[in-house]
Design a protein around this motif. Structure first.
Motif, PDB file in Angstrom:
ATOM      1  N   ALA A  19       0.804  -1.217   0.000  1.00 50.91           N
ATOM      2  CA  ALA A  19       0.000   0.000   0.000  1.00 50.91           C
ATOM      3  C   ALA A  19       0.838   1.269   0.000  1.00 50.91           C
ATOM      4  CB  ALA A  19      -0.940  -0.003   1.211  1.00 50.91           C
ATOM      5  N   ASP A  20       1.937   1.281   0.728  1.00 56.37           N
ATOM      6  CA  ASP A  20       2.741   2.503   0.815  1.00 56.37           C
ATOM      7  C   ASP A  20       3.324   2.905  -0.535  1.00 56.37           C
ATOM      8  OD1 ASP A  20       2.248   2.901   3.478  1.00 56.37           O
ATOM      9  OD2 ASP A  20       4.115   1.982   4.187  1.00 56.37           O
ATOM     10  N   ILE A  21       3.502   1.951  -1.427  1.00 59.84           N
ATOM     11  CA  ILE A  21       4.067   2.222  -2.751  1.00 59.84           C
ATOM     12  C   ILE A  21       2.981   2.502  -3.780  1.00 59.84           C
ATOM     13  CG2 ILE A  21       5.402   1.215  -4.668  1.00 59.84           C
ATOM     14  CD1 ILE A  21       6.782  -0.537  -2.534  1.00 59.84           C
ATOM     15  N   ASN A  22       1.852   1.807  -3.660  1.00 59.64           N
ATOM     16  CA  ASN A  22       0.909   1.748  -4.774  1.00 59.64           C
ATOM     17  C   ASN A  22      -0.371   2.565  -4.618  1.00 59.64           C
ATOM     18  OD1 ASN A  22       2.468  -0.141  -6.343  1.00 59.64           O
ATOM     19  ND2 ASN A  22       1.884  -1.711  -4.865  1.00 59.64           N
ATOM     20  N   LEU A  23      -0.754   2.920  -3.414  1.00 65.23           N
ATOM     21  CA  LEU A  23      -2.001   3.664  -3.267  1.00 65.23           C
ATOM     22  C   LEU A  23      -1.827   5.133  -3.637  1.00 65.23           C
ATOM     23  CD1 LEU A  23      -3.123   1.119  -1.955  1.00 65.23           C
ATOM     24  CD2 LEU A  23      -4.136   2.548  -0.174  1.00 65.23           C
ATOM     25  N   VAL A  24      -2.924   5.725  -4.088  1.00 67.19           N
ATOM     26  CA  VAL A  24      -2.970   7.142  -4.442  1.00 67.19           C
ATOM     27  C   VAL A  24      -4.121   7.775  -3.663  1.00 67.19           C
ATOM     28  CG1 VAL A  24      -3.320   8.825  -6.291  1.00 67.19           C
ATOM     29  CG2 VAL A  24      -2.074   6.692  -6.756  1.00 67.19           C
ATOM     30  N   GLY A  25      -3.821   8.828  -2.919  1.00 69.85           N
ATOM     31  CA  GLY A  25      -4.859   9.521  -2.179  1.00 69.85           C
ATOM     32  C   GLY A  25      -5.743  10.355  -3.086  1.00 69.85           C
ATOM     33  N   LEU A  26      -7.011  10.463  -2.716  1.00 71.63           N
ATOM     34  CA  LEU A  26      -7.979  11.227  -3.503  1.00 71.63           C
ATOM     35  C   LEU A  26      -8.370  12.499  -2.764  1.00 71.63           C
ATOM     36  CD1 LEU A  26     -10.382   8.350  -4.605  1.00 71.63           C
ATOM     37  CD2 LEU A  26      -8.614   9.462  -6.003  1.00 71.63           C
ATOM     38  N   PRO A  27      -8.446  13.614  -3.474  1.00 71.07           N
ATOM     39  CA  PRO A  27      -8.945  14.840  -2.841  1.00 71.07           C
ATOM     40  C   PRO A  27     -10.431  14.717  -2.548  1.00 71.07           C
ATOM     41  CG  PRO A  27      -8.637  15.174  -5.203  1.00 71.07           C
ATOM     42  CD  PRO A  27      -8.069  13.821  -4.892  1.00 71.07           C
ATOM     43  N   GLU A  28     -10.881  15.417  -1.530  1.00 74.45           N
ATOM     44  CA  GLU A  28     -12.297  15.369  -1.160  1.00 74.45           C
ATOM     45  C   GLU A  28     -13.192  15.845  -2.300  1.00 74.45           C
ATOM     46  OE1 GLU A  28     -13.780  14.174   1.452  1.00 74.45           O
ATOM     47  OE2 GLU A  28     -11.944  13.604   2.515  1.00 74.45           O
ATOM     48  N   SER A  29     -12.649  16.687  -3.154  1.00 74.44           N
ATOM     49  CA  SER A  29     -13.434  17.252  -4.251  1.00 74.44           C
ATOM     50  C   SER A  29     -13.705  16.254  -5.374  1.00 74.44           C
ATOM     51  CB  SER A  29     -12.719  18.475  -4.826  1.00 74.44           C
ATOM     52  OG  SER A  29     -11.427  18.113  -5.299  1.00 74.44           O
ATOM     53  N   MET A  30     -12.990  15.124  -5.386  1.00 76.27           N
ATOM     54  CA  MET A  30     -13.164  14.158  -6.472  1.00 76.27           C
ATOM     55  C   MET A  30     -14.107  13.041  -6.042  1.00 76.27           C
ATOM     56  SD  MET A  30     -10.354  11.856  -8.562  1.00 76.27           S
ATOM     57  CE  MET A  30      -9.410  13.324  -8.961  1.00 76.27           C
ATOM     58  N   ASP A  31     -15.164  12.832  -6.799  1.00 81.03           N
ATOM     59  CA  ASP A  31     -16.092  11.763  -6.460  1.00 81.03           C
ATOM     60  C   ASP A  31     -15.511  10.409  -6.845  1.00 81.03           C
ATOM     61  OD1 ASP A  31     -17.401  10.831  -9.214  1.00 81.03           O
ATOM     62  OD2 ASP A  31     -17.223  13.008  -9.273  1.00 81.03           O
ATOM     63  N   PHE A  32     -16.015   9.361  -6.216  1.00 80.97           N
ATOM     64  CA  PHE A  32     -15.464   8.027  -6.417  1.00 80.97           C
ATOM     65  C   PHE A  32     -15.691   7.515  -7.839  1.00 80.97           C
ATOM     66  CE2 PHE A  32     -16.039   7.878  -1.704  1.00 80.97           C
ATOM     67  CZ  PHE A  32     -14.711   7.660  -1.377  1.00 80.97           C
ATOM     68  N   THR A  33     -16.788   7.894  -8.460  1.00 79.91           N
ATOM     69  CA  THR A  33     -17.067   7.446  -9.826  1.00 79.91           C
ATOM     70  C   THR A  33     -15.991   7.950 -10.781  1.00 79.91           C
ATOM     71  OG1 THR A  33     -19.436   7.505  -9.339  1.00 79.91           O
ATOM     72  CG2 THR A  33     -18.791   7.397 -11.656  1.00 79.91           C
ATOM     73  N   THR A  34     -15.658   9.221 -10.678  1.00 73.71           N
ATOM     74  CA  THR A  34     -14.594   9.782 -11.515  1.00 73.71           C
ATOM     75  C   THR A  34     -13.264   9.124 -11.195  1.00 73.71           C
ATOM     76  OG1 THR A  34     -15.724  11.909 -11.656  1.00 73.71           O
ATOM     77  CG2 THR A  34     -13.370  11.893 -12.145  1.00 73.71           C
ATOM     78  N   ALA A  35     -12.971   8.940  -9.914  1.00 71.63           N
ATOM     79  CA  ALA A  35     -11.702   8.345  -9.513  1.00 71.63           C
ATOM     80  C   ALA A  35     -11.555   6.930 -10.056  1.00 71.63           C
ATOM     81  CB  ALA A  35     -11.585   8.348  -7.995  1.00 71.63           C
ATOM     82  N   ALA A  36     -12.634   6.147 -10.029  1.00 69.04           N
ATOM     83  CA  ALA A  36     -12.567   4.782 -10.548  1.00 69.04           C
ATOM     84  C   ALA A  36     -12.299   4.766 -12.044  1.00 69.04           C
ATOM     85  CB  ALA A  36     -13.865   4.043 -10.226  1.00 69.04           C
ATOM     86  N   SER A  37     -12.807   5.765 -12.743  1.00 65.53           N
ATOM     87  CA  SER A  37     -12.622   5.797 -14.197  1.00 65.53           C
ATOM     88  C   SER A  37     -11.177   6.068 -14.594  1.00 65.53           C
ATOM     89  CB  SER A  37     -13.532   6.868 -14.814  1.00 65.53           C
ATOM     90  OG  SER A  37     -13.066   8.177 -14.537  1.00 65.53           O
ATOM     91  N   LEU A  38     -10.343   6.492 -13.652  1.00 65.01           N
ATOM     92  CA  LEU A  38      -8.939   6.769 -13.948  1.00 65.01           C
ATOM     93  C   LEU A  38      -8.106   5.500 -14.031  1.00 65.01           C
ATOM     94  CD1 LEU A  38      -8.296   9.668 -11.390  1.00 65.01           C
ATOM     95  CD2 LEU A  38      -8.905   9.893 -13.807  1.00 65.01           C
TER      96      LEU A  38
END
Length: 346
Positions: free
Chosen positions: A127-146
């Motif tokens: 997780a420390d290498i591979n996860l990417v934090g999401l800003p509160e302003s970004m909804d999960f639907t948009t984030a998943a599409s990335l």
């Protein structure tokens, strides 16, 4: 937890209740809030990916909330909003040490090497290498599409193609990958020619910034048509579909010293396509692959999103339930609809 499971390749998946994942010492468990339905999932379902062991839960384009954290994880805590590249690095091999986690020698791929995100929860490694934090302003639907199509296109256009303002970029195939590439190339000031056989998809390509479109079902020579539009050929060209014809046309429509980037997967009977090698040699063309994108490269893409230059939410075609994902997965080879399909109800 509830999950989509298939027990044989090409057999209809089922909704099943399976054990909840537990985090590895170096990993986390994420509550899935959204997950994309991608043609790569279809390739896995029909048996094109040798990493998959049955029974299997597909899904690799995901965003959600950290639910549990392994004892060795230092950067993440329960409640964090995160996404993850579809290729994760081990952090210890020569490729990871060079920063190229996307071609890690011991890579982790949710939905392929391990169970994926067509489920209420998913376990993610390193997780420390591979996860990417999401800003509160970004909804999960948009984030998943990335997670797969958009980041792969970003690396293809920016890092591999080294596209710059004023160049001509040809994009062959206007599905999720191709539309992402069009938006990204347009954002850096390139002139995009979009190629597809669907007028609906070409219309969306124009709305996302393509300055010219070619309907491959209506012209005799796609490559020659692109060369004429670009007055000499594309500087960068992407096969965003993954087919011998689109691969051949993408190489064939390049100007001298141009770059072809293969983004669409070419597996099974399409894995060894014919290419115009005499043209590659005579014109000093480059042939490149693009396989996901490292977590540490997300910052550049996120900044372009924050500034409004990139708007991946415009690529979302429809949102569906986990139950509906079964039909969506099985029909991916029919290329129905426009934009990206995202599961948002579990």
């Amino acid at each position: 937890m509830k999950a989509v499971v298939y027990e044989a390749f090409s057999a209809p998946p089922k909704i099943m209740i399976v054990p909840d994942p537990t985090p590895e010492p170096h990993g986390v468990v994420v509550k899935v809030m959204a997950t994309g339905v991608c043609r790569s999932d279809w390739h896995g379902w029909v048996g094109h990916d040798t990493d998959i062991q049955l029974p299997h839960v597909p899904g690799h384009e995901l965003a959600g909330i950290v639910e549990a954290v392994g004892r060795d994880v230092t950067k993440w805590k329960v409640g964090d909003r995160v996404t993850v590249p579809f290729v994760g690095g081990c952090g210890a091999c020569p490729e990871c040490h060079s920063g190229n986690h996307q071609v890690c020698d011991r890579q982790f791929q949710p939905g392929f090497t391990h169970w994926g995100s067509f489920a209420q929860y998913v376990g993610l490694h390193r997780a420390d290498i591979n996860l990417v934090g999401l800003p509160e302003s970004m909804d999960f639907t948009t984030a998943a599409s990335l997670g797969c199509r958009f980041v792969t296109s970003f690396r293809a256009v920016i890092d591999q193609g080294k596209t710059s303002a004023g160049q001509w970029v040809a994009v062959h195939g206007c599905g999720g990958v191709g539309l992402s590439a069009i938006m990204i190339a347009n954002a850096v000031g390139a002139n995009v020619v979009a190629v597809d056989i669907s007028e609906d998809k070409l219309a969306l390509a124009r709305a996302l910034g393509a300055v010219a479109t070619v309907n491959a079902s209506e012209v005799g020579e796609v490559a020659e048509t692109v060369i004429e539009i670009t007055r000499g050929g594309a500087h960068v060209s992407l096969d965003a579909l993954g087919h011998p014809t689109t691969c051949f046309n993408s190489i064939g429509n390049l100007r001298k010293r141009g770059k072809h980037v293969q983004v669409g997967l070419m597996l099974a009977e399409n894995s060894t396509p014919a290419i115009p090698m005499s043209r590659v040699i005579a014109n000093e063309l480059e042939i490149l692959g693009s396989h996901g994108m490292q977590a540490h490269r997300y910052d550049a893409m996120m900044e372009m999103m924050r500034s409004g230059k990139l708007a991946p939410e415009k690529l979302i075609g429809r949102t569906i339930t986990l139950e509906q994902s079964i039909d969506a997965l099985m029909s991916m080879d029919r290329f129905e609809g426009t934009g990206v399909t995202v599961v948002t109800e579990f």
